[in-house]
Design a protein around this motif. Structure first.
Motif, PDB file in Angstrom:
ATOM      1  N   ALA A 119      16.401  -7.315   9.878  1.00 28.61           N
ATOM      2  CA  ALA A 119      15.021  -7.152  10.355  1.00 28.61           C
ATOM      3  C   ALA A 119      14.877  -5.932  11.261  1.00 28.61           C
ATOM      4  CB  ALA A 119      14.579  -8.410  11.095  1.00 28.61           C
ATOM      5  N   TYR A 120      15.802  -5.751  12.213  1.00 27.51           N
ATOM      6  CA  TYR A 120      15.692  -4.648  13.178  1.00 27.51           C
ATOM      7  C   TYR A 120      15.892  -3.292  12.497  1.00 27.51           C
ATOM      8  CZ  TYR A 120      16.098  -8.450  16.564  1.00 27.51           C
ATOM      9  OH  TYR A 120      15.907  -9.609  17.273  1.00 27.51           O
ATOM     10  N   TYR A 121      16.844  -3.237  11.571  1.00 27.25           N
ATOM     11  CA  TYR A 121      17.059  -1.965  10.881  1.00 27.25           C
ATOM     12  C   TYR A 121      15.844  -1.609  10.033  1.00 27.25           C
ATOM     13  CZ  TYR A 121      19.010   1.771   8.077  1.00 27.25           C
ATOM     14  OH  TYR A 121      19.203   2.995   7.476  1.00 27.25           O
ATOM     15  N   ASN A 122      15.208  -2.613   9.428  1.00 24.77           N
ATOM     16  CA  ASN A 122      14.033  -2.353   8.603  1.00 24.77           C
ATOM     17  C   ASN A 122      12.869  -1.786   9.410  1.00 24.77           C
ATOM     18  OD1 ASN A 122      15.284  -3.060   6.270  1.00 24.77           O
ATOM     19  ND2 ASN A 122      14.044  -4.864   5.841  1.00 24.77           N
ATOM     20  N   LYS A 123      12.701  -2.236  10.660  1.00 25.63           N
ATOM     21  CA  LYS A 123      11.649  -1.680  11.514  1.00 25.63           C
ATOM     22  C   LYS A 123      11.964  -0.225  11.869  1.00 25.63           C
ATOM     23  CE  LYS A 123       9.819  -5.639  11.267  1.00 25.63           C
ATOM     24  NZ  LYS A 123       8.938  -5.856  10.115  1.00 25.63           N
ATOM     25  N   PHE A 124      13.225   0.027  12.195  1.00 24.51           N
ATOM     26  CA  PHE A 124      13.694   1.382  12.485  1.00 24.51           C
ATOM     27  C   PHE A 124      13.459   2.285  11.273  1.00 24.51           C
ATOM     28  CE2 PHE A 124      17.442   4.279  12.162  1.00 24.51           C
ATOM     29  CZ  PHE A 124      17.228   5.055  13.283  1.00 24.51           C
ATOM     30  N   LYS A 125      13.788   1.768  10.097  1.00 24.72           N
ATOM     31  CA  LYS A 125      13.621   2.527   8.863  1.00 24.72           C
ATOM     32  C   LYS A 125      12.143   2.780   8.572  1.00 24.72           C
ATOM     33  CE  LYS A 125      14.925   2.448   3.967  1.00 24.72           C
ATOM     34  NZ  LYS A 125      15.672   1.708   2.913  1.00 24.72           N
ATOM     35  N   ALA A 126      11.305   1.765   8.818  1.00 16.32           N
ATOM     36  CA  ALA A 126       9.863   1.915   8.582  1.00 16.32           C
ATOM     37  C   ALA A 126       9.288   3.022   9.460  1.00 16.32           C
ATOM     38  CB  ALA A 126       9.149   0.597   8.854  1.00 16.32           C
ATOM     39  N   ALA A 127       9.766   3.104  10.701  1.00 18.86           N
ATOM     40  CA  ALA A 127       9.293   4.151  11.616  1.00 18.86           C
ATOM     41  C   ALA A 127       9.698   5.533  11.109  1.00 18.86           C
ATOM     42  CB  ALA A 127       9.849   3.911  13.017  1.00 18.86           C
ATOM     43  N   LEU A 128      10.923   5.659  10.615  1.00 17.35           N
ATOM     44  CA  LEU A 128      11.387   6.945  10.097  1.00 17.35           C
ATOM     45  C   LEU A 128      10.664   7.314   8.796  1.00 17.35           C
ATOM     46  CD1 LEU A 128      15.237   6.829  10.761  1.00 17.35           C
ATOM     47  CD2 LEU A 128      13.472   8.036  12.041  1.00 17.35           C
ATOM     48  N   ASN A 129      10.378   6.308   7.970  1.00 18.68           N
ATOM     49  CA  ASN A 129       9.601   6.558   6.752  1.00 18.68           C
ATOM     50  C   ASN A 129       8.231   7.135   7.093  1.00 18.68           C
ATOM     51  OD1 ASN A 129      11.615   5.595   5.089  1.00 18.68           O
ATOM     52  ND2 ASN A 129      10.741   3.558   4.884  1.00 18.68           N
ATOM     53  N   GLN A 130       7.589   6.517   8.104  1.00 25.55           N
ATOM     54  CA  GLN A 130       6.263   6.980   8.508  1.00 25.55           C
ATOM     55  C   GLN A 130       6.331   8.358   9.149  1.00 25.55           C
ATOM     56  OE1 GLN A 130       3.358   5.174   7.805  1.00 25.55           O
ATOM     57  NE2 GLN A 130       2.505   7.184   8.299  1.00 25.55           N
ATOM     58  N   ALA A 131       7.396   8.600   9.920  1.00 20.52           N
ATOM     59  CA  ALA A 131       7.570   9.910  10.556  1.00 20.52           C
ATOM     60  C   ALA A 131       7.694  11.008   9.503  1.00 20.52           C
ATOM     61  CB  ALA A 131       8.807   9.889  11.449  1.00 20.52           C
ATOM     62  N   TYR A 132       8.392  10.701   8.430  1.00 22.76           N
ATOM     63  CA  TYR A 132       8.520  11.665   7.327  1.00 22.76           C
ATOM     64  C   TYR A 132       7.158  11.914   6.671  1.00 22.76           C
ATOM     65  CZ  TYR A 132       9.730  13.511   2.721  1.00 22.76           C
ATOM     66  OH  TYR A 132       9.787  14.260   1.579  1.00 22.76           O
ATOM     67  N   GLU A 133       6.406  10.818   6.442  1.00 23.09           N
ATOM     68  CA  GLU A 133       5.076  10.960   5.844  1.00 23.09           C
ATOM     69  C   GLU A 133       4.154  11.781   6.737  1.00 23.09           C
ATOM     70  OE1 GLU A 133       3.865   9.930   2.905  1.00 23.09           O
ATOM     71  OE2 GLU A 133       5.875   9.279   2.317  1.00 23.09           O
ATOM     72  N   ASP A 134       4.332  11.651   8.049  1.00 28.79           N
ATOM     73  CA  ASP A 134       3.473  12.373   9.001  1.00 28.79           C
ATOM     74  C   ASP A 134       3.970  13.778   9.290  1.00 28.79           C
ATOM     75  OD1 ASP A 134       1.908  10.133   9.140  1.00 28.79           O
ATOM     76  OD2 ASP A 134       2.729   9.394  11.027  1.00 28.79           O
ATOM     77  N   GLY A 135       5.081  14.166   8.674  1.00 36.94           N
ATOM     78  CA  GLY A 135       5.569  15.526   8.839  1.00 36.94           C
ATOM     79  C   GLY A 135       6.419  15.774  10.064  1.00 36.94           C
ATOM     80  N   TYR A 136       6.961  14.710  10.671  1.00 32.02           N
ATOM     81  CA  TYR A 136       7.798  14.894  11.861  1.00 32.02           C
ATOM     82  C   TYR A 136       9.238  15.241  11.495  1.00 32.02           C
ATOM     83  CZ  TYR A 136       4.042  13.107  14.783  1.00 32.02           C
ATOM     84  OH  TYR A 136       2.843  12.943  15.436  1.00 32.02           O
ATOM     85  N   THR A 137       9.662  14.880  10.308  1.00 32.84           N
ATOM     86  CA  THR A 137      11.006  15.224   9.848  1.00 32.84           C
ATOM     87  C   THR A 137      10.898  15.896   8.483  1.00 32.84           C
ATOM     88  OG1 THR A 137      11.286  13.031   8.839  1.00 32.84           O
ATOM     89  CG2 THR A 137      12.109  13.323  11.086  1.00 32.84           C
ATOM     90  N   ARG A 138      11.827  16.788   8.192  1.00 34.38           N
ATOM     91  CA  ARG A 138      11.785  17.520   6.923  1.00 34.38           C
ATOM     92  C   ARG A 138      12.357  16.696   5.780  1.00 34.38           C
ATOM     93  NH1 ARG A 138      16.920  19.432   6.039  1.00 34.38           N
ATOM     94  NH2 ARG A 138      18.277  19.511   7.862  1.00 34.38           N
ATOM     95  N   ARG A 139      13.139  15.661   6.124  1.00 37.71           N
ATOM     96  CA  ARG A 139      13.697  14.754   5.121  1.00 37.71           C
ATOM     97  C   ARG A 139      13.565  13.331   5.616  1.00 37.71           C
ATOM     98  NH1 ARG A 139      19.575  15.651   4.579  1.00 37.71           N
ATOM     99  NH2 ARG A 139      19.375  13.715   3.396  1.00 37.71           N
ATOM    100  N   ASN A 140      13.530  12.400   4.666  1.00 41.61           N
ATOM    101  CA  ASN A 140      13.517  10.990   5.036  1.00 41.61           C
ATOM    102  C   ASN A 140      14.969  10.543   5.181  1.00 41.61           C
ATOM    103  OD1 ASN A 140      13.065   8.315   5.465  1.00 41.61           O
ATOM    104  ND2 ASN A 140      11.830   7.975   3.643  1.00 41.61           N
ATOM    105  N   PHE A 141      15.494  10.705   6.397  1.00 38.79           N
ATOM    106  CA  PHE A 141      16.919  10.454   6.610  1.00 38.79           C
ATOM    107  C   PHE A 141      17.295   8.987   6.404  1.00 38.79           C
ATOM    108  CE2 PHE A 141      15.983  14.247   9.231  1.00 38.79           C
ATOM    109  CZ  PHE A 141      16.859  15.139   8.623  1.00 38.79           C
ATOM    110  N   ALA A 142      16.373   8.072   6.676  1.00 33.83           N
ATOM    111  CA  ALA A 142      16.672   6.651   6.526  1.00 33.83           C
ATOM    112  C   ALA A 142      16.902   6.267   5.077  1.00 33.83           C
ATOM    113  CB  ALA A 142      15.554   5.806   7.126  1.00 33.83           C
ATOM    114  N   ALA A 143      16.300   7.011   4.153  1.00 33.86           N
ATOM    115  CA  ALA A 143      16.417   6.675   2.729  1.00 33.86           C
ATOM    116  C   ALA A 143      17.845   6.854   2.233  1.00 33.86           C
ATOM    117  CB  ALA A 143      15.471   7.538   1.912  1.00 33.86           C
TER     118      ALA A 143
END
Length: 380
Positions: A167-191
């Motif tokens: 559960a906790y990793y999935n929330k962390f991953k969801a945040a990184l997924n959204q950060a990628y969609e919002d342009g904060y990271t150049r790659r979706n590292f969590a994927a």
């Protein structure tokens, strides 16, 4: 991909401005050529036939604004296509961004609580470092997964359960997924980092015979005994029982029911209760009074549940939440359909309730072999 600013004629006498994302073409399953497009409507409008200078000026300003959005979209696409990083976002703090995403989920209480719990472990992993998006890479993500797996602790100071890690990793991953969609990271590292698998947990419960033994046994705290038996008969969680007030208990002509807001999901619940469950509550008091006055969560009450069970001859590791599991099992064993049980327990998904159905099926299989075999000569 081709990105173009376009306008659509409306019946109101205006043009609606939108951006078209043309992603090429291909043949569908029937061999017919299809063009792949997506649209972003800007909610900006032009007058079709501007008459005055003011109207013409307004049209020009609106068009310029739309062209600026177009330029931004083209730049965002170029950054993603060519791996160009948006340096202005590098120095933004990841935890501040996570906090923002968490607060957006405040109305969904259960989901918010999960995001909040995960945040505690993310903060522990980051320590005193002010982690920015420029610091995040695949190694950072792998490090958090390793932290959850080996170093992070639950509030009881025990290692995290497998499902908590999931559960906790999935929330962390969801945040990184959204950060990628919002342009904060150049790659979706969590994927690139595989998460934890979820396991089906064993749900301890007590049988009807054991429940009768508990009802007959002495419990040091009568309010605890009443609350536990009430949970067995209604399926209510500790969090809902502990805050239940008399205003939420409705004694009606057809019987008694509870009208309350579930703490975990914030959903409004309407639940009929049996006559026996109502008798456990006793005489009505003031509407704002707690129904179970003096009920407290803590190690002392948890230990008393175990001692009470021992007096009743029950050696299982029973917690207050086991009463909720007991209610589900008793309903299914006595003919309630799984959909009704799911609604009573307030489950959002039927698969959550199906875990109890598996337990009942297992008990039926065991019961099939309880009758001793007869001495019969079989002729084949």
């Amino acid at each position: 991909m081709k990105i173009t600013l376009r306008k659509k004629k409306l019946s109101t006498g205006k043009f609606s401005l939108y951006i078209e994302y043309y992603k090429g073409s291909g043949k569908n399953e029937h061999g017919k050529l299809e063009h792949y497009r997506e649209f972003e409507y800007l909610k900006e409008y032009l007058m079709m036939h501007p008459q005055t200078e003011a109207e013409k000026q307004a049209n020009e300003e609106t068009w310029n604004k739309a062209e600026q959005v177009l330029a931004i979209r083209k730049a965002e696409y170029a950054q993603g296509k060519y791996g160009i990083k948006d340096r202005s976002k590098d120095k933004l703090l990841f935890l501040s961004y996570y906090e923002k995403l968490k607060e957006e989920r405040y109305e969904s209480k259960g989901n918010y609580d999960n995001w909040d719990a995960a945040q505690n472990h993310i903060e522990a992993y980051c320590g005193k470092k002010n982690i920015t998006f420029g610091d995040i890479d695949e190694i950072f993500v792998q490090g958090f997964k390793k932290f959850l797996g080996h170093a992070s602790k639950a509030t009881s100071n025990n290692p995290l359960s497998q499902n908590s890690k999931h559960a906790y990793y999935n929330k962390f991953k969801a945040a990184l997924n959204q950060a990628y969609e919002d342009g904060y990271t150049r790659r979706n590292f969590a994927a690139a980092v595989k998460g934890f698998t979820q396991v089906e947990t064993f749900r301890e419960y007590i049988t009807h015979q054991e429940l009768q033994a508990l009802a007959n046994a002495q419990c040091k705290h009568q309010v605890l005994k009443d609350a536990f038996l009430f949970s067995c008969l209604t399926g209510l969680r500790w969090s809902d029982i502990s805050k239940l007030i008399w205003l939420e208990v409705r004694d009606e002509k057809e019987g008694s029911r509870l009208i309350f807001k579930q703490k975990k999901t914030s959903g409004q619940e309407y639940q009929y209760i049996s006559n026996q469950a109502r008798r456990i509550l006793g005489k009505r008091k003031n509407e704002d009074d707690l129904v179970f006055q003096g009920l407290k969560y803590g190690a002392h009450f948890n230990a008393e549940i175990l001692r009470w069970c021992m007096r009743a001859g029950i050696t299982k590791h029973i917690t207050f939440h086991s009463a909720r599991h007991t209610h589900a099992i008793l309903l299914l064993e006595n003919g309630a359909d799984i959909y009704t049980v799911s609604k009573i327990l307030g489950h959002k998904e039927i698969r959550t309730t199906q875990i109890y159905a598996k337990i009942v099926d297992k008990k039926k299989k065991e019961a099939a072999n309880l009758i001793p075999e007869l001495e019969i000569d079989y002729e084949f």
